[in-house]
Design a protein around this motif. Structure first.
Motif, PDB file in Angstrom:
ATOM      1  N   VAL A 110      59.932 128.769 -89.867  1.00  0.00           N
ATOM      2  CA  VAL A 110      59.442 130.138 -89.980  1.00  0.00           C
ATOM      3  C   VAL A 110      59.697 130.748 -91.357  1.00  0.00           C
ATOM      4  N   GLY A 111      60.309 129.993 -92.260  1.00  0.00           N
ATOM      5  CA  GLY A 111      60.541 130.499 -93.603  1.00  0.00           C
ATOM      6  C   GLY A 111      61.127 129.428 -94.496  1.00  0.00           C
ATOM      7  N   GLU A 146      57.957 136.345 -98.401  1.00  0.00           N
ATOM      8  CA  GLU A 146      57.090 136.202 -97.241  1.00  0.00           C
ATOM      9  C   GLU A 146      57.667 136.967 -96.065  1.00  0.00           C
ATOM     10  N   ARG A 193      57.175 137.222 -92.082  1.00  0.00           N
ATOM     11  CA  ARG A 193      56.560 136.567 -90.921  1.00  0.00           C
ATOM     12  C   ARG A 193      56.699 137.456 -89.691  1.00  0.00           C
ATOM     13  N   ASP A 231      52.259 136.187 -84.890  1.00  0.00           N
ATOM     14  CA  ASP A 231      52.079 134.914 -85.586  1.00  0.00           C
ATOM     15  C   ASP A 231      51.241 135.090 -86.858  1.00  0.00           C
ATOM     16  N   SER A 232      51.686 136.016 -87.701  1.00  0.00           N
ATOM     17  CA  SER A 232      51.000 136.273 -88.970  1.00  0.00           C
ATOM     18  C   SER A 232      52.019 136.348 -90.095  1.00  0.00           C
ATOM     19  N   THR A 233      51.562 136.153 -91.325  1.00  0.00           N
ATOM     20  CA  THR A 233      52.450 136.154 -92.489  1.00  0.00           C
ATOM     21  C   THR A 233      51.841 136.977 -93.609  1.00  0.00           C
TER      22      THR A 233
END
Length: 217
Positions: free
Chosen positions: A46-47, A71, A73, A78-80
């Motif tokens: 996730v990162g 970034e 998240r 479920d978007s970045t």
């Protein structure tokens, strides 16, 4: 991971690793980044680089060890969002959709308030010699920053609109709990004159909870 007495399952491996147990699983940070393991079968990166997760487990903020590129998240949708920023620390607020990142600029460091939903900049602090974002408790409705000053350190509060208030500027100010109220240690050069204090948004002065020689552990 696994039940006591049963064979354990390896979720991640690295020379340096920090794991936190969340409501939704395990949040694992390594030198390569961070991953979320909701079960043995469901593990997701996730990162990358440094990572921070909001206490409501919705927002993950990550930034590289060197170079630019922040970034944000959104695990719920479920978007970045990607922000062109060279960050040294960052935290996400649980009560809302806000991220505070500390960035290096000419002459020092600034705090940048960001809308987590689209990556846009809302506000920016003045330039400090050094600055760091403080981890937040679930009840926090704003951000806490610690800066270096000519005489020591200072603690600041930034609200959701980006307004910055200095809580205390002293010899050494150390945050203890940053939630709806900010509890911190204020050390004096004479340690016997130190104090444990509490401040809330709207207060004119912090409240002294304890005074005297106070240790931190």
């Amino acid at each position: 991971a696994g039940l006591p007495g049963e064979e354990q399952t390896r979720l991640a491996g690295a020379d340096q690793l920090i794991a936190s147990v969340l409501r939704r699983g395990a949040f694992i940070q390594t030198t390569a980044g961070c991953q979320l393991s909701e079960s043995v079968e469901e593990t997701e990166q996730v990162g990358t680089g440094n990572c921070s997760i909001s206490s409501d487990e919705r927002w993950v903020v990550s930034w590289p060890f060197q170079g630019s590129g922040l970034e944000i998240r959104d695990l719920r949708h479920d978007s970045t969002e990607k922000v062109d920023l060279t960050a040294t620390s960052a935290v996400a607020l649980s009560n809302g959709a806000l991220v505070l990142a500390v960035t290096t600029v000419e002459g020092g460091q600034q705090g940048v308030l960001i809308d987590a939903t689209d990556g846009s900049e809302i506000a920016r602090t003045e330039t400090f010699d050094s600055l760091a974002a403080v981890p937040l408790a679930p009840s926090a409705k704003g951000f806490v920053l610690r800066s270096g000053t000519a005489d020591g350190t200072a603690l600041h509060y930034m609200d959701a609109d980006g307004e910055l208030t200095t809580i205390e500027d002293g010899f050494m100010v150390v945050p203890v709990l940053s939630g709806a109220e900010v509890t911190y240690l204020s050390y004096s050069e004479d340690l016997a004159a130190s104090a444990l204090r509490r401040w809330a948004p709207g207060d004119d002065e912090p409240e002294a909870l304890l005074t005297g020689f106070i240790g931190a552990g």
